[in-house]
Scaffold this motif. Structure first.
Motif, mmCIF file in Angstrom:
data_model
loop_
_atom_site.group_PDB
_atom_site.id
_atom_site.type_symbol
_atom_site.label_atom_id
_atom_site.label_comp_id
_atom_site.label_asym_id
_atom_site.label_seq_id
_atom_site.Cartn_x
_atom_site.Cartn_y
_atom_site.Cartn_z
ATOM 1 N N HIS A 618 17.300 9.806 44.394
ATOM 2 C CA HIS A 618 16.857 9.285 45.628
ATOM 3 C C HIS A 618 16.128 7.842 45.472
ATOM 4 O O HIS A 618 15.208 7.547 44.400
ATOM 5 C CB HIS A 618 15.689 9.960 46.290
ATOM 6 C CG HIS A 618 16.321 11.536 46.597
ATOM 7 N ND1 HIS A 618 17.382 11.654 47.606
ATOM 8 C CD2 HIS A 618 16.360 12.691 45.918
ATOM 9 C CE1 HIS A 618 17.751 13.125 47.500
ATOM 10 N NE2 HIS A 618 17.067 13.589 46.554
ATOM 11 N N CYS A 653 15.165 6.647 52.069
ATOM 12 C CA CYS A 653 15.879 6.634 50.713
ATOM 13 C C CYS A 653 17.039 5.823 50.763
ATOM 14 O O CYS A 653 17.861 5.441 51.616
ATOM 15 C CB CYS A 653 16.493 7.871 50.624
ATOM 16 S SG CYS A 653 17.693 8.267 49.132
ATOM 17 N N GLU A 655 19.514 5.590 48.366
ATOM 18 C CA GLU A 655 20.778 5.754 47.546
ATOM 19 C C GLU A 655 21.451 6.934 48.497
ATOM 20 O O GLU A 655 20.935 7.747 49.191
ATOM 21 C CB GLU A 655 20.406 6.917 46.304
ATOM 22 C CG GLU A 655 19.727 5.838 45.123
ATOM 23 C CD GLU A 655 20.715 5.148 44.413
ATOM 24 O OE1 GLU A 655 21.906 5.758 44.186
ATOM 25 O OE2 GLU A 655 20.526 4.200 43.590
ATOM 26 N N CYS A 657 22.588 9.743 49.072
ATOM 27 C CA CYS A 657 22.504 10.849 48.332
ATOM 28 C C CYS A 657 22.882 12.427 48.858
ATOM 29 O O CYS A 657 23.462 13.124 48.332
ATOM 30 C CB CYS A 657 21.265 11.151 48.257
ATOM 31 S SG CYS A 657 20.000 11.313 49.733
ATOM 32 N N HIS A 661 21.901 11.559 54.287
ATOM 33 C CA HIS A 661 21.144 10.411 53.670
ATOM 34 C C HIS A 661 20.432 9.533 54.766
ATOM 35 O O HIS A 661 19.301 9.253 54.337
ATOM 36 C CB HIS A 661 21.869 9.670 52.742
ATOM 37 C CG HIS A 661 21.521 8.112 52.610
ATOM 38 N ND1 HIS A 661 20.679 7.604 51.563
ATOM 39 C CD2 HIS A 661 22.027 6.971 53.214
ATOM 40 C CE1 HIS A 661 20.557 6.426 51.594
ATOM 41 N NE2 HIS A 661 21.039 6.129 52.446
HETATM 42 CU CU1 CUA Z 1 17.874 10.576 49.360
HETATM 43 CU CU2 CUA Z 1 19.510 8.985 50.190
#
Ligand code: CUA
Ligand code: RUQ
Length: 701
Positions: A618, A653, A655, A657, A661
């Motif tokens: 993250h 965040c 990334e 993920c 996200h």
């Molecule tokens: Cu954790 Cu996007």
């Protein structure tokens, strides 16, 4: 979202050989059906690779359509790495001006990672959290942040002269610094610098058990950062070889156990540590033993011609084992921030000797058996092979041909060498294979020369595109090189790639050392500042972790951070030193996701990624505050800053993920001191009367 829990399956031996067989069959078919010899590429440089568009799925058609020669197809088959398959070697290349390290798979030449070292690296959050900021701070020069690096020579840690895959060290020529990168997690854990040097180049080179990391100076200056006019060059300016002691247990260089050896003001160049037969010794080249200082507007010759007057410079032969003992006996002097074995002490104690070496040499490379030292003579057409046995015998018999002007004993050139090999114009660096061959880069000719160490004869030369500096062979600096692959690191790419403006990429060229004749396999443009050197290690020697364990681990201490948080224990606490936010990150939320502070508060974010799934990273960003962390699975990071601008700041965040996200977000609310009357940053505070007006503004329909 990547599949979790299912580790990529390794190809079995059987699958590999099946695959090889399949290729063999296809390839033989292609050779049988396609008129390969007739389509050999002979086009002017700059034409699209392989001519026509890729068409058809039949190999023979494809070769024809793309106008590929047989050699091209062979090269492709030797480097192509199908999806999910891994490379046999991993190369660590300097990132040049970028001050970072580039990790490349060989033979595919796929870039695997940039590791931030001397400069911030945003993706890794390197230089953004408190821990990595403190690492970068170790590299400040005179209290100044240095925001670039001139990285030259990565050196993998060694055990008994073999790469052990634990650490890699790198240098910064411009602002003398040495960094330690842990290969456990490919993270920079330490940067050291000393004011003893003002520039360096013979760095980094490790002794066979990584007891020391060598850093040799380049341009002389008064030691310890003092001032002296250049008129005092001969008396006040000096070079030095720094021996940084490596504490493998701690994984850090130990300044208190490190020392330097003072050298005369020649420009020391590259260096190498002895091994096996020559273990305990180190070798430094030098240029400009003429001690030219430049001054082309002061009636003196420009530096480069002043420095090329004599036919010989001096190979510095250093007994570091003895230096270590002399240092331990307290015979070193404190200069600036370093303990220094003074030049006279080095002479008296038998630490430093000179051997003449042909004009303006560059690379000095110890052979795998440690018995010989190969020096490339930039302005000479030879490589010179010095015999350590002969050098050692002359030293033991105190057979010197004279002394230099500083009193350093000089050995006779002819008595110190085994011979020379006529290489060509501009030999620079040398690498070795396991079969007694040496490979020397020939800068002016743009070639690699393969030559026999035994006969001192050139066997073969291969053209590179174009001027080659360093070259790196598989396990090439160890006591048992693999040969197999060689990467030519070329400084001029000229017409090799699509045009991208006047500043061109560097060209790394992969060369096959196993074929009958040397074969060029692959061109890799490297879009980063001049990346001088690289080392290549067998991939299976690297055993990096895939997640931080246990959860909450600080990568620098490798221990659970005292401020790590587990799920359910998150909290926001106001303490004397500011607001502490103990936060967790997990797919797909931060807890807490709303953080309220007051303008002027010092804010401490303590964030733990509580995941243990591979690749479940993250990011944590607060835009206008320049907060950007990367939290790998299990990792804990801290970041401290002052909330000096009131306002509403989304945090999120960075990334991708999970499917949610984008929803992995929250708010960082900085309440103005006056409770909300302040205007946005940069504008004069609004009158209180303006507040209700804003609130009451009707929503546009
Ligand atoms: Cu954790 Cu996007
Ligand atoms: S040195 S090639 Cu550091 Cu040759 Cu650059």
């Amino acid at each position: 979202m990547v599949a979790l829990g299912s580790a990529p399956r390794r190809t079995t031996q059987r699958e590999m050989s099946m695959q090889t067989n399949r290729w063999n069959v296809l390839f033989t078919l292609a050779l049988a059906t396609g008129p390969l010899g007739l389509v050999a590429c002979n086009e002017p440089a700059g034409s699209p690779g392989g001519g026509g568009a890729a068409g058809g799925s039949n190999l023979a058609e494809l070769l024809k359509a793309r106008n590929l020669s047989e050699a091209d197809a062979v090269a492709a088959l030797k480097t192509y790495t199908p999806t999910g398959k891994r490379d046999e070697y991993v190369m660590f290349a300097s990132g040049g001006h970028g001050g970072n390290l580039i990790v490349i798979g060989v033979p595919s030449m796929r870039i695997l990672k940039y590791v931030g070292v001397f400069t911030p690296e945003p993706w890794q959050g390197y230089g953004f959290d408190d821990g990595s900021k403190s690492v970068l701070k170790g590299g400040q020069r005179n209290g100044k942040d240095i925001t670039w690096g001139d990285m030259h020579h990565p050196a993998l840690s060694e055990t008994a002269g073999d790469y052990d895959g634990q650490y890699i060290f790198v240098n910064d020529k411009a602002s003398p610094r040495v960094a330690v990168v842990s290969l456990k997690d490919f993270t920079t854990v330490q940067i050291v610098t000393s004011n003893i040097l003002q520039s360096e180049h013979g760095s980094t080179f490790v002794t066979p058990n990584t007891d020391y990391v060598i850093e040799g100076s380049q341009y002389p200056a008064p030691l310890g950062g003092k001032y002296a006019d250049i008129d005092k060059y001969n008396d006040e300016y000096r070079g030095a070889g720094v021996f940084w002691k490596f504490d493998r247990q701690k994984g850090r260089l130990d300044r208190d156990k490190s020392f330097a050896i003072e050298f005369p003001p020649y420009m020391q160049d590259l260096a190498d540590a002895g091994k096996l037969a020559s273990d305990g010794w180190a070798f430094f080249n030098s240029i400009n033993t003429e001690r030219a200082t430049g001054g082309n507007m002061e009636g003196k010759p420009p530096l480069e011609s002043g420095a090329s007057q004599s036919d010989m410079d001096y190979l510095h032969v250093v007994n570091w084992k003895k230096a270590e003992a002399v240092f331990a006996a307290g015979k070193a002097e404190q200069i600036g921030d370093m303990k220094v074995i003074r030049l006279q002490t080095a002479i008296d104690e038998g630490i430093l000797y000179f051997v003449p070496e042909p004009k303006s040499p560059h690379g000095v490379d110890v052979t795998p058996d440690g018995k010989e030292i190969v020096v490339g003579g930039k302005l000479d057409t030879h490589t010179t092979v010095f015999s350590f046995e002969k050098i050692k015998a002359l030293i033991d018999q105190k057979k010197f041909q004279g002394k230099d002007s500083y009193g350093v004993p000089i050995l006779a050139f002819q008595d110190s060498i085994r011979g020379q090999c006529e290489i060509g114009l501009g030999p620079l660096h040398t690498q070795f294979d396991g079969q007694g061959n040496a490979y020397t880069s020939v800068f002016i000719e743009s070639k690699v020369a393969k030559w026999s160490l035994k006969d001192l004869k050139v066997i073969e030369k291969i053209s590179t595109h174009y001027n080659i500096g360093h070259l790196s062979a598989a396990e090439g600096d160890t006591v048992s090189p693999d040969g197999k692959y060689l990467v030519a690191m070329n400084k001029w790419a000229i017409d090799r790639f699509n045009d991208v403006g006047p500043l061109l990429p560097q060209n790394f060229q992969l060369i096959d050392l196993t074929s009958q004749k040397l074969q060029l396999l692959y061109d890799m443009p490297l879009p980063l500042g001049e990346p001088h050197y690289a080392q290549m290690i067998k991939a299976d020697k690297l055993k990096p972790i895939d997640v931080y364990k246990p959860i909450g681990t600080d990568p620098l201490t490798e221990k659970v951070d005292p401020d790590a948080t587990v799920g359910g224990k998150e909290k926001i606490e106001r303490r004397q030193d500011g607001v502490h936010v103990f936060m967790t990150a997990v797919r797909s939320h931060f807890t807490p996701d709303i953080v309220r502070v007051k303008e002027g508060d010092t804010v401490h974010f303590h964030i733990t990624n509580v995941e243990q799934a591979k690749d479940a990273t993250h990011g944590f960003a607060i835009g206008s505050y320049n907060i950007n962390l990367s939290l790998e699975p299990g990792e804990h990071a801290n970041v401290t800053f002052v909330a000096d601008k009131p306002g509403v700041y989304p945090l999120y965040c960075t990334e991708f993920c999970s499917a949610l996200h984008l929803e992995m977000a929250g708010y960082f609310l900085v309440e103005p001191k006056d409770g909300g009357a302040a205007a946005p940053a940069g504008k004069p505070a609004a009158a209180p009367a303006a507040k209700p007006a804003v609130k009451a503004a009707p929503k546009a329909k």
